[in-house]
Write a protein that holds these residues in place. Sequence first.
Motif, PDB file in Angstrom:
ATOM      1  N   PRO A 178     -38.257   0.621  21.125  1.00 50.84           N
ATOM      2  CA  PRO A 178     -37.108  -0.274  21.333  1.00 50.84           C
ATOM      3  C   PRO A 178     -35.812   0.302  20.776  1.00 50.84           C
ATOM      4  N   ALA A 179     -35.895   1.018  19.645  1.00 53.60           N
ATOM      5  CA  ALA A 179     -34.688   1.627  19.080  1.00 53.60           C
ATOM      6  C   ALA A 179     -34.128   2.694  20.007  1.00 53.60           C
ATOM      7  N   ILE A 180     -34.998   3.463  20.649  1.00 51.82           N
ATOM      8  CA  ILE A 180     -34.555   4.494  21.581  1.00 51.82           C
ATOM      9  C   ILE A 180     -33.888   3.861  22.793  1.00 51.82           C
ATOM     10  N   TYR A 181     -34.523   2.846  23.360  1.00 53.16           N
ATOM     11  CA  TYR A 181     -33.945   2.193  24.537  1.00 53.16           C
ATOM     12  C   TYR A 181     -32.621   1.512  24.194  1.00 53.16           C
ATOM     13  N   ALA A 182     -32.567   0.879  23.027  1.00 53.95           N
ATOM     14  CA  ALA A 182     -31.312   0.245  22.607  1.00 53.95           C
ATOM     15  C   ALA A 182     -30.223   1.286  22.398  1.00 53.95           C
ATOM     16  N   SER A 183     -30.576   2.424  21.825  1.00 56.86           N
ATOM     17  CA  SER A 183     -29.601   3.497  21.607  1.00 56.86           C
ATOM     18  C   SER A 183     -29.122   4.080  22.925  1.00 56.86           C
ATOM     19  N   ALA A 184     -30.053   4.229  23.886  1.00 61.05           N
ATOM     20  CA  ALA A 184     -29.680   4.775  25.190  1.00 61.05           C
ATOM     21  C   ALA A 184     -28.655   3.881  25.877  1.00 61.05           C
ATOM     22  N   ALA A 185     -28.874   2.555  25.797  1.00 60.75           N
ATOM     23  CA  ALA A 185     -27.912   1.630  26.405  1.00 60.75           C
ATOM     24  C   ALA A 185     -26.577   1.660  25.672  1.00 60.75           C
ATOM     25  N   ALA A 186     -26.627   1.879  24.354  1.00 56.56           N
ATOM     26  CA  ALA A 186     -25.397   1.862  23.559  1.00 56.56           C
ATOM     27  C   ALA A 186     -24.534   3.101  23.797  1.00 56.56           C
ATOM     28  N   VAL A 187     -25.163   4.266  23.996  1.00 56.28           N
ATOM     29  CA  VAL A 187     -24.391   5.505  24.140  1.00 56.28           C
ATOM     30  C   VAL A 187     -23.998   5.785  25.591  1.00 56.28           C
ATOM     31  N   ALA A 188     -24.533   5.017  26.530  1.00 58.40           N
ATOM     32  CA  ALA A 188     -24.252   5.285  27.944  1.00 58.40           C
ATOM     33  C   ALA A 188     -22.786   5.017  28.274  1.00 58.40           C
ATOM     34  N   PRO A 189     -22.090   5.969  28.900  1.00 54.70           N
ATOM     35  CA  PRO A 189     -20.704   5.730  29.316  1.00 54.70           C
ATOM     36  C   PRO A 189     -20.663   4.674  30.424  1.00 54.70           C
ATOM     37  N   LEU A 192     -43.070  18.280  15.556  1.00 56.18           N
ATOM     38  CA  LEU A 192     -42.048  17.867  16.525  1.00 56.18           C
ATOM     39  C   LEU A 192     -41.389  16.560  16.101  1.00 56.18           C
ATOM     40  N   SER A 193     -42.167  15.677  15.506  1.00 53.56           N
ATOM     41  CA  SER A 193     -41.606  14.420  15.020  1.00 53.56           C
ATOM     42  C   SER A 193     -40.610  14.666  13.893  1.00 53.56           C
ATOM     43  N   ALA A 194     -40.931  15.603  13.011  1.00 57.04           N
ATOM     44  CA  ALA A 194     -40.007  15.946  11.922  1.00 57.04           C
ATOM     45  C   ALA A 194     -38.726  16.577  12.463  1.00 57.04           C
ATOM     46  N   ILE A 195     -38.858  17.407  13.492  1.00 55.66           N
ATOM     47  CA  ILE A 195     -37.677  18.015  14.113  1.00 55.66           C
ATOM     48  C   ILE A 195     -36.812  16.942  14.765  1.00 55.66           C
ATOM     49  N   ALA A 196     -37.461  15.991  15.442  1.00 54.54           N
ATOM     50  CA  ALA A 196     -36.716  14.895  16.067  1.00 54.54           C
ATOM     51  C   ALA A 196     -35.989  14.062  15.015  1.00 54.54           C
ATOM     52  N   LEU A 197     -36.640  13.848  13.869  1.00 55.36           N
ATOM     53  CA  LEU A 197     -36.013  13.096  12.779  1.00 55.36           C
ATOM     54  C   LEU A 197     -34.754  13.804  12.291  1.00 55.36           C
ATOM     55  N   ALA A 198     -34.848  15.113  12.112  1.00 57.77           N
ATOM     56  CA  ALA A 198     -33.679  15.873  11.660  1.00 57.77           C
ATOM     57  C   ALA A 198     -32.547  15.812  12.681  1.00 57.77           C
ATOM     58  N   ALA A 199     -32.887  15.892  13.972  1.00 56.62           N
ATOM     59  CA  ALA A 199     -31.858  15.858  15.016  1.00 56.62           C
ATOM     60  C   ALA A 199     -31.189  14.491  15.080  1.00 56.62           C
ATOM     61  N   ILE A 200     -31.971  13.424  14.989  1.00 53.54           N
ATOM     62  CA  ILE A 200     -31.416  12.069  15.039  1.00 53.54           C
ATOM     63  C   ILE A 200     -30.549  11.802  13.807  1.00 53.54           C
ATOM     64  N   SER A 201     -30.959  12.325  12.662  1.00 55.32           N
ATOM     65  CA  SER A 201     -30.186  12.122  11.437  1.00 55.32           C
ATOM     66  C   SER A 201     -28.805  12.753  11.552  1.00 55.32           C
ATOM     67  N   ALA A 202     -28.702  13.841  12.322  1.00 52.34           N
ATOM     68  CA  ALA A 202     -27.417  14.514  12.493  1.00 52.34           C
ATOM     69  C   ALA A 202     -26.575  13.891  13.602  1.00 52.34           C
ATOM     70  N   MET A 203     -27.158  12.981  14.353  1.00 55.68           N
ATOM     71  CA  MET A 203     -26.457  12.357  15.480  1.00 55.68           C
ATOM     72  C   MET A 203     -25.530  11.258  14.976  1.00 55.68           C
ATOM     73  N   SER A 204     -24.320  11.227  15.499  1.00 57.65           N
ATOM     74  CA  SER A 204     -23.402  10.145  15.155  1.00 57.65           C
ATOM     75  C   SER A 204     -23.858   8.879  15.861  1.00 57.65           C
ATOM     76  N   ALA A 205     -23.797   7.753  15.179  1.00 55.53           N
ATOM     77  CA  ALA A 205     -24.292   6.490  15.724  1.00 55.53           C
ATOM     78  C   ALA A 205     -23.131   5.550  15.993  1.00 55.53           C
ATOM     79  N   ASP A 206     -23.170   4.921  17.185  1.00 58.57           N
ATOM     80  CA  ASP A 206     -22.152   3.948  17.547  1.00 58.57           C
ATOM     81  C   ASP A 206     -22.670   2.509  17.444  1.00 58.57           C
ATOM     82  N   ASP A 207     -23.961   2.370  17.085  1.00 59.73           N
ATOM     83  CA  ASP A 207     -24.497   1.015  17.027  1.00 59.73           C
ATOM     84  C   ASP A 207     -23.893   0.263  15.841  1.00 59.73           C
TER      85      ASP A 207
END
Length: 388
Positions: A127-138, A183-198
């Motif tokens: 649900p967090a991924i889907y919510a984030s996808a809707a939030a970042v969509a132009p 791969l999960s740890a790599i994804a965690l590091a990438a998401i942590s570096a992502m700017s959040a608009d939520d």
Amino acid sequence: MSNVDQTLPAAAEPVARIPRAAYLLTGCIAVIGSNSLVLGPIAPEVAAGFGSSVPVVMTAASAFGLGTAASALFLARYIDRFGAKRMLQRALALLAVALLASAAAPQVIVLVAAQLLAGIAAGIALPAIYASAAAVAPPGRESGTIGVVLTGWTLSMVAGVSMSAVLADLVHWRAVFGAVALLSAIALAAISAMSADDKPAGGVAPAPLGALATPGIVPLLIACGAFMTAFYGVYGYLGDHLHQALGRPVSANGLAAISYGIGFGAAALLDGIVDRLGARRVMPIAYLGVAAIYVLIAAVAGTFTILIATMALWGLGNHFGLNVLVMRLSALDPSRRGTIMGLNSAVTYLAVSVGTTAFGPLYANYGFAASAVVAAVLMLGAAAAAWR
């Protein structure tokens, strides 16, 4: 000389690009999907390692589904309180721990418990991924953005399942869970570096079932339940049909998965159609199209080559069906988007159980083609609910 209006027409606004964050979310979906799909292909090796049986080992998959459904229902609401990014970070960290525990499990019961924990993490992450996808969509690229994120399921089905079988053969089945944990740890590091608009609401998290009062949500969840029950009811017995009825080797399951995944991923190139026509208009048409595909599957069930080719068409139709479902649900109430998408995930994983359980006797007594026909009837119900 008469005055002539020499004003040039305004240049068309450039089409907004899909943000890079969407591709990070795609990777997160791929990681979660890989864990949910890898146990089946390596179950014989896992059973041999524990001196147990495949059915006993597969209880870990059931535990994963149960954990995902319960977590999505009761914990996804905290996405609205704390924000999608923060909850996704916590979920990925928990998933990495659960996968490491799966890799190190000394007994089957520990593997089952670890996969239950992985399911709890997935029930928050999806649900967090889907919510984030809707939030970042132009604006105007909602379908394209969500479509890119959904291709993570293709990656997990085509690459994740195939690589897991190879890794289990060349190294060990424990290496499969270890690789997904990495791969999960790599994804965690990438998401942590992502700017959040939520923008988390803070305060008290919404009640788990409180979002059911949102106008329009009940018909969409009914459509979700019918859509997912039809899929898992047919896909769950496809492999056995290929092996038992058509006399194909078990490896044919991988060919079917690849064909389905190619169709599912290729559909992302057509997601602009949804943005132009609107998800509300496309949704019932998409579900009627999937119903027609199930009728086609029933018609060609006895011909291996055509059936495999039809899997690509099935994947394409299901991509559109899932895309418009996520779009419409996420747009109902942005302030409760996490809770709403949690209900969607809970219904989805309930459908996993209902589909495989209810379609079992149907498949055993009447065959694969009959199962596909019943799935088509379910999709007519989904189309009716979507139309409403």
